[in-house]
Design an enzyme around this catalytic site. Sequence first.
Site, PDB file in Angstrom:
ATOM      1  N   TYR A 278      34.854  45.780  35.151  1.00 51.46           N
ATOM      2  CA  TYR A 278      35.392  44.954  36.240  1.00 51.46           C
ATOM      3  C   TYR A 278      34.361  43.981  36.817  1.00 51.46           C
ATOM      4  O   TYR A 278      34.723  43.129  37.639  1.00 51.46           O
ATOM      5  CB  TYR A 278      35.896  45.844  37.387  1.00 51.46           C
ATOM      6  CG  TYR A 278      37.068  46.702  37.006  1.00 51.46           C
ATOM      7  CD1 TYR A 278      38.333  46.147  36.822  1.00 51.46           C
ATOM      8  CD2 TYR A 278      36.923  48.077  36.834  1.00 51.46           C
ATOM      9  CE1 TYR A 278      39.414  46.931  36.468  1.00 51.46           C
ATOM     10  CE2 TYR A 278      38.003  48.875  36.483  1.00 51.46           C
ATOM     11  CZ  TYR A 278      39.243  48.292  36.308  1.00 51.46           C
ATOM     12  OH  TYR A 278      40.310  49.080  35.959  1.00 51.46           O
TER      13      TYR A 278
ATOM     14  N   TYR B  10      37.519  52.335  43.933  1.00 50.15           N
ATOM     15  CA  TYR B  10      38.545  51.414  43.441  1.00 50.15           C
ATOM     16  C   TYR B  10      39.212  50.755  44.644  1.00 50.15           C
ATOM     17  O   TYR B  10      39.253  51.281  45.745  1.00 50.15           O
ATOM     18  CB  TYR B  10      39.569  52.070  42.500  1.00 50.15           C
ATOM     19  CG  TYR B  10      38.951  52.400  41.167  1.00 50.15           C
ATOM     20  CD1 TYR B  10      38.807  51.430  40.180  1.00 50.15           C
ATOM     21  CD2 TYR B  10      38.450  53.674  40.921  1.00 50.15           C
ATOM     22  CE1 TYR B  10      38.207  51.723  38.968  1.00 50.15           C
ATOM     23  CE2 TYR B  10      37.839  53.976  39.712  1.00 50.15           C
ATOM     24  CZ  TYR B  10      37.711  52.982  38.738  1.00 50.15           C
ATOM     25  OH  TYR B  10      37.096  53.269  37.560  1.00 50.15           O
TER      26      TYR B  10
ATOM     27  N   ASP C  99      38.436  38.725  47.568  1.00 50.93           N
ATOM     28  CA  ASP C  99      39.076  37.631  46.832  1.00 50.93           C
ATOM     29  C   ASP C  99      40.340  37.191  47.569  1.00 50.93           C
ATOM     30  O   ASP C  99      41.031  38.002  48.170  1.00 50.93           O
ATOM     31  CB  ASP C  99      39.406  38.077  45.399  1.00 50.93           C
ATOM     32  CG  ASP C  99      40.298  39.314  45.352  1.00 50.93           C
ATOM     33  OD1 ASP C  99      39.956  40.328  45.995  1.00 50.93           O
ATOM     34  OD2 ASP C  99      41.335  39.275  44.675  1.00 50.93           O
TER      35      ASP C  99
ATOM     36  N   ASN D 251      45.426  45.016  48.434  1.00 47.58           N
ATOM     37  CA  ASN D 251      45.353  46.475  48.573  1.00 47.58           C
ATOM     38  C   ASN D 251      44.075  46.962  49.232  1.00 47.58           C
ATOM     39  O   ASN D 251      44.084  47.956  49.954  1.00 47.58           O
ATOM     40  CB  ASN D 251      45.529  47.151  47.208  1.00 47.58           C
ATOM     41  CG  ASN D 251      46.948  47.014  46.693  1.00 47.58           C
ATOM     42  OD1 ASN D 251      47.889  46.955  47.478  1.00 47.58           O
ATOM     43  ND2 ASN D 251      47.098  46.949  45.384  1.00 47.58           N
TER      44      ASN D 251
END
Length: 194
Positions: free
Chosen positions: A19, A70, A97, A118
Site C-alpha cells: 500500500y 488499516y 487523501d 472510512n
Amino acid sequence: MEAAGIRLIVGLGNPGPEYAITRHNVGFWFVDALASAHGQSFRAESKFHGELCRLVVGGTDLRLLKPSTYMNRSGQSVAAVARYFEIPPDRVLIAHDELDLPVGTVRLKQGGGHAGHNGLRDTINALGSRDFWRLRIGIAHPGDRTLVTGYVLGRASRDDAERVLDALRDADGVLGDLLDGRFQIAMNRLHSRS
C-alpha cells in the site's frame, strides 16, 4: 500560557509495502516527510496500534502517528495516542487523501463530517468528536463512483505523485503556524497556492 496549537499529527493510510505508494496513503507520505525533514524515524508501538515518532520543533513537543490498524480502524490508534498524551481533539491534525480536491491541492479545515472516508469516520467515532483538524490532500476523483476503491488503492502516476509531494512540502512550510495555533495564517498560506 501555551498556544493551543497542534500536538499530534496523524497520517492516515494502510500498513504494508503493497500500500506504500497508493493514493490512499498520502497521509503516511506527509508524516514520513515530516519525520525525515527533522531527522527522526517512526517506532512501532503496540499499545498505540501504530508507529509513533516524536519531534521537538521550536521547543514544542509534537507526536506523529501512522496507525497500523488499516484505514477503517484508524480511530483505535488515534484515540489511544490522544488519550495517553492528553491531547484534546482540537489539537489533533489528521492528514488524509481527499477525492474532492485536484491532485496537488492541500486544504486545512477544522471539524466537519467524514464524507464517506472510512479513516475519518472511525476517528470521529473513536474520539467522540469532529473537532479535530484535517489536512485534506487532493488526489482527484476517478470520475465514477464505482471506480473509487480501485483508484484510491492504486498507485499514483509519477506526475501525480510529484504534485502531491510538492503540496506536502507546502504543508510542511506551515508547520510552525500549526504548532503555534495560527490556523488562519496557515490556511491563508496553503489555500493561496495554486
